[in-house]
Design a protein around this motif. Structure first.
Motif, mmCIF file in Angstrom:
data_model
loop_
_atom_site.group_PDB
_atom_site.id
_atom_site.type_symbol
_atom_site.label_atom_id
_atom_site.label_comp_id
_atom_site.label_asym_id
_atom_site.label_seq_id
_atom_site.Cartn_x
_atom_site.Cartn_y
_atom_site.Cartn_z
ATOM 1 N N ALA A 170 0.871 -1.170 0.000
ATOM 2 C CA ALA A 170 0.000 0.000 0.000
ATOM 3 C C ALA A 170 0.907 1.219 0.000
ATOM 4 O O ALA A 170 1.640 1.446 0.965
ATOM 5 N N SER A 218 1.298 8.745 -0.641
ATOM 6 C CA SER A 218 1.957 9.845 -1.352
ATOM 7 C C SER A 218 2.040 10.986 -0.342
ATOM 8 O O SER A 218 1.303 11.954 -0.400
ATOM 9 N N PHE A 230 -6.000 17.429 0.201
ATOM 10 C CA PHE A 230 -4.789 16.623 0.032
ATOM 11 C C PHE A 230 -3.787 16.870 1.158
ATOM 12 O O PHE A 230 -2.885 16.074 1.376
ATOM 13 N N ASP A 272 -5.915 14.533 4.109
ATOM 14 C CA ASP A 272 -6.377 13.165 3.849
ATOM 15 C C ASP A 272 -5.362 12.489 2.930
ATOM 16 O O ASP A 272 -5.224 12.866 1.766
ATOM 17 N N PRO A 273 -4.627 11.500 3.433
ATOM 18 C CA PRO A 273 -3.530 10.932 2.639
ATOM 19 C C PRO A 273 -4.015 10.292 1.333
ATOM 20 O O PRO A 273 -5.062 9.646 1.299
ATOM 21 N N LEU A 274 -3.239 10.475 0.288
ATOM 22 C CA LEU A 274 -3.411 9.728 -0.947
ATOM 23 C C LEU A 274 -2.717 8.381 -0.767
ATOM 24 O O LEU A 274 -1.606 8.329 -0.234
ATOM 25 N N MET A 275 -3.350 7.315 -1.239
ATOM 26 C CA MET A 275 -2.731 5.991 -1.122
ATOM 27 C C MET A 275 -3.278 5.092 -2.225
ATOM 28 O O MET A 275 -4.463 5.133 -2.533
ATOM 29 N N TYR A 276 -2.411 4.310 -2.828
ATOM 30 C CA TYR A 276 -2.912 3.335 -3.812
ATOM 31 C C TYR A 276 -2.458 1.940 -3.412
ATOM 32 O O TYR A 276 -1.460 1.761 -2.715
ATOM 33 N N GLN A 277 -3.251 0.977 -3.867
ATOM 34 C CA GLN A 277 -2.939 -0.427 -3.629
ATOM 35 C C GLN A 277 -2.035 -0.893 -4.766
ATOM 36 O O GLN A 277 -2.412 -0.807 -5.939
ATOM 37 N N HIS A 307 -4.421 5.145 8.063
ATOM 38 C CA HIS A 307 -5.273 5.379 6.884
ATOM 39 C C HIS A 307 -5.578 4.054 6.183
ATOM 40 O O HIS A 307 -6.725 3.773 5.820
ATOM 41 N N ALA A 308 -4.552 3.233 6.010
ATOM 42 C CA ALA A 308 -4.736 1.945 5.313
ATOM 43 C C ALA A 308 -5.683 1.033 6.094
ATOM 44 O O ALA A 308 -6.400 0.217 5.501
ATOM 45 N N ARG A 355 -8.272 1.889 8.029
ATOM 46 C CA ARG A 355 -9.531 2.505 8.475
ATOM 47 C C ARG A 355 -10.728 1.568 8.340
ATOM 48 O O ARG A 355 -11.583 1.510 9.224
#
Lengths: 339, 339
Positions: B84, B87, B108, B111-116, B249-250, B252
Motif C-alpha cells: 500500500a 503519497s 490533500f 487526507d492521505p493519498l494511497m494506492y494499492q 489510513h490503510a 480505516r
C-alpha cells in the motif's frame, strides 16, 4: 477437483479436497500444506491431488472423510499475493455512469477496467462483514474470480487462458459512500474496498463442464438478500472481457505470481439492450445493490433500496445445470464492528 | 537488527541476519524460514532473532558468517500480501498538478493519498528493470517503506505506530506514459505500476537511532542516476503524513495482515517554499525523473530530461550520520524485456 481451506488456527489454513457434492472433505495437507503451496508447485502437486480426488470419487481411498461445514472454512486462499479485480460487465459500468449523467468513454468497450485490491486478509465464506458504520454504504458485489499460475509479462491471450488453474465466486464488499470521494482523489479504491470473501471451494475448470468455455462461466449467479432472490444474472452474458483478456491485461507490464486472483467485476446483464428488471418482476435482477439504486435513480430520480444494514444477510451461489451447488455458498451477515 | 532474504531457488527465499556494517550474513532460517514467517509470529520470533544478532555482534556466535553479496538477495519480502503506497510528500503531488495546470484540492493536505500496489512479484534490489518499451516512460521513485505487524481495523495512530516492525527503501518503478490514460479511467494505477524493488535489508527502527522519531526517517535519501547524484531529499522534511498516519489510513475499514508493506511515496523537498533545484546546482534534487521534468515544464514550457532508457542505472541508498549505508543500495539497470 474441488479444493478448500480449513480453518486450523494458522494464517493460511489447511488444504482439503472436497467431494463433488460438497458433502465431505479429506485432508490434503500431506500433498501440499496450503492452497498457496499447491499453486506454487502446481505442475507437481496437481496430479497428486487429482489422484487423491479420483480415489475418493471411486470410494477406494483410505483417507478419512469428514463432513464439510462451510462455516469452518477460510476463503480458498485466506490471503493472497494478488487480488486484481476487473470490471468486465461493462453494462454495470455504463449504468453507474448513467446514474450520474456521465458519458462512458468508448474505450471502455475495448480496454478493460481493473483495480488492485487488498489481499492480505480475506474473509471466510461465512464470516461476518463487520463494519463500523452503515453510513459508509455497505454493498455486496457478486462476481466470478480465477486463480492463476505464473503468467509471464506480456502474456498472449492463449498464455493467459492456459494459466487459469481454479475458479471461485467472490463477494467484493464495497463501501459506496466512500467511493466517490476516494475516486475523486485519482488513485483508485482503497478504504472503499474492504476485505472480500470467496466461495467455500475453488474448482478446477473441468468441474464446470461445458459451462466453462475457456474464458467465461455460462451459468446464472444467484445472489440472495435476506433470503429473497436478488440477482440471477448469467455470468456468461454481457461479459465484455473474458478471463483470458483480464489476465493478459493484468500481465501487460509485469509477470503475475502463482496464486494471483483475478476477478470479473460485478456480474450484470442487460435486458433488451437496457437496464435489467428485478427478479420479482421476472428479470435477471442485480448482483449488487448499487445497480438497482442506479436504475431507481434513472427511473424515478431517487434511489429507494437501502444499502446493507446490520443484520442483513447476503448469499452468493452458483448452481450447475443439475441444480447442485458448484462452489458452495458465500453466506455472510453484516454486523457492527466494535474495535 | 538487519534482516535480508537470500535467493535460494524458492519463491520466498531464505531469511538471513545481516551484520550492522552489511559486510556479512548469518543463516537465520532455523529461527524462521522466511521473513514472512518471522512476521507471522513476530512476538515469538523477534526475540530469538535479536539474541542471534547480539551474539553475532559480540563475536560469540558459532553461526557461520558469509560475505554478503547484494546481487544474491531478493527484496526482504520477495512477495508480500500487501503493498500500500502513500503519497505523503504532498509537495511532489502539488508539483505534478502544477505541471498540468490543475489545482490541488485542499483536502490533500489532510487526507492521505494511497494506492494499492501489486505485491506478488517484487524485484530484487539489484535485479534488472526489464521493460518492453521505453515509450512507456520508465521512471524510478525513491521512497521509504515500513513493514507492519497485524493492525486492527480502525487502528488509532498509537496502534498504527506500534505495529511498525521494519523499515526499508523502495524503488517504486513507474511507467509515466501509461499513468494519464490509466488514471483517467478512474480505477487508479495498474499497468502503470510494474514490479517494485526494495533495499537489500530491512531494519528494525532502533537501527536508525534518533533519525527515527516513530513516524519519519530524518535522513537524506540518496538517488543516483548513471553514477551521478540526482536526489538528496531529506525523508524527514516535507513529509505531510508520517508512517503512523499512513498505516492508520490503510487500516480505516479493514485490518492489515502482518507483513503489510506501506510506502511513503516519492520523497520530495521544497526549496524556500517552491520547487527544488538539481543537486548539481546545490539543491536537494529529486527522487524521480517526473519531478525534474515538471519543474522544467513549469520553467521553460517543456521537459528536457528524458525518462529512463535501456542501459540506464538507478541507485537508491541512505547513509547514517556516520556515513555508512543503513539498508544497502537498490542498484538496478533498465534493460529491454524480451518475452
Amino acid at each position: 477437483m474441488k479444493l478448500a481451506t480449513l480453518k486450523n488456527g494458522t494464517r493460511d489454513g489447511q488444504l482439503v479436497l472436497v467431494t463433488g457434492d460438497l458433502s465431505h472433505y479429506v485432508d490434503a495437507s500431506a500433498i501440499a500444506p496450503t492452497l498457496q503451496a499447491a499453486l506454487d508447485d502446481w505442475a507437481i502437486v496437481a496430479p497428486r491431488l487429482i489422484e487423491l480426488a479420483d480415489e475418493i470419487a471411486a470410494g477406494s481411498s483410505i483417507a478419512k472423510r469428514e463432513a464439510l461445514d462451510a462455516t469452518q472454512l477460510h476463503s480458498p486462499l485466506p490471503r493472497a499475493f494478488q487480488w486484481a479485480d476487473g470490471s468486465a460487465y461493462v453494462n454495470h459500468v455504463e449504468l453507474v455512469r448513467k446514474a450520474r449523467s456521465a458519458e462512458m468513454p468508448e474505450t471502455f468497450w475495448t480496454d478493460p477496467l481493473m483495480y488492485q485490491g487488498g489481499s492480505d486478509r480475506f474473509l471466510g465464506p461465512c464470516d461476518d462483514i463487520a463494519m463500523a458504520d452503515t453510513a459508509w454504504g455497505i454493498d455486496m458485489e457478486g462476481e466470478i474470480a480465477v486463480i492463476t499460475d505464473d503468467v509471464p509479462m506480456g502474456a498472449s491471450l492463449d498464455q493467459a487462458r492456459d494459466a487459469i488453474r481454479l475458479i471461485m465466486l467472490v463477494n467484493d464488499v464495497s463501501l459506496r459512500g466512500l467511493i466517490p470521494g476516494e475516486l475523486a482523489k485519482g488513485f483508485g479504491f482503497f478504504q472503499s474496498k474492504p476485505s472480500s470473501a470467496f466461495s467455500p471451494v475453488a474448482v478446477t475448470p473441468d468441474e464446470l463442464g461445458d459451462a466453462w468455455d475457456g474464458g467465461k462461466v455460462h451459468l446464472p449467479l444467484n445472489v440472495d438478500l435476506n433470503g429473497k432472490p436478488f440477482g440471477r444474472a448469467n455470468a456468461g452474458v454481457d461479459m465484455t472481457f473474458d478471463f483470458a483478456q483480464l489476465v493478459a491485461h493484468a500481465a501487460r507490464t509485469r509477470p503475475l505470481g502463482a496464486g494471483s486472483v483475478v476477478g470479473s467485476g460485478t456480474v450484470s446483464n442487460k435486458l433488451d439492450g437496457g437496464p435489467g428488471k428485478p427478479v420479482a418482476e421476472g428479470g435477471a435482477g442485480y448482483s449488487c445493490i448499487a445497480e438497482i439504486r442506479m436504475i431507481e435513480t434513472i427511473e424515478t430520480g431517487a434511489a429507494k433500496t437501502p444499502f446493507l444494514q446490520f443484520g442483513d444477510r447476503v448469499k452468493i451461489e452458483m448452481l450447475g445445470k443439475d441444480g447442485t451447488s458448484i462452489f458452495g455458498a458465500i453466506d455472510q451477515t453484516v454486523t457492527q464492528y466494535k474495535g
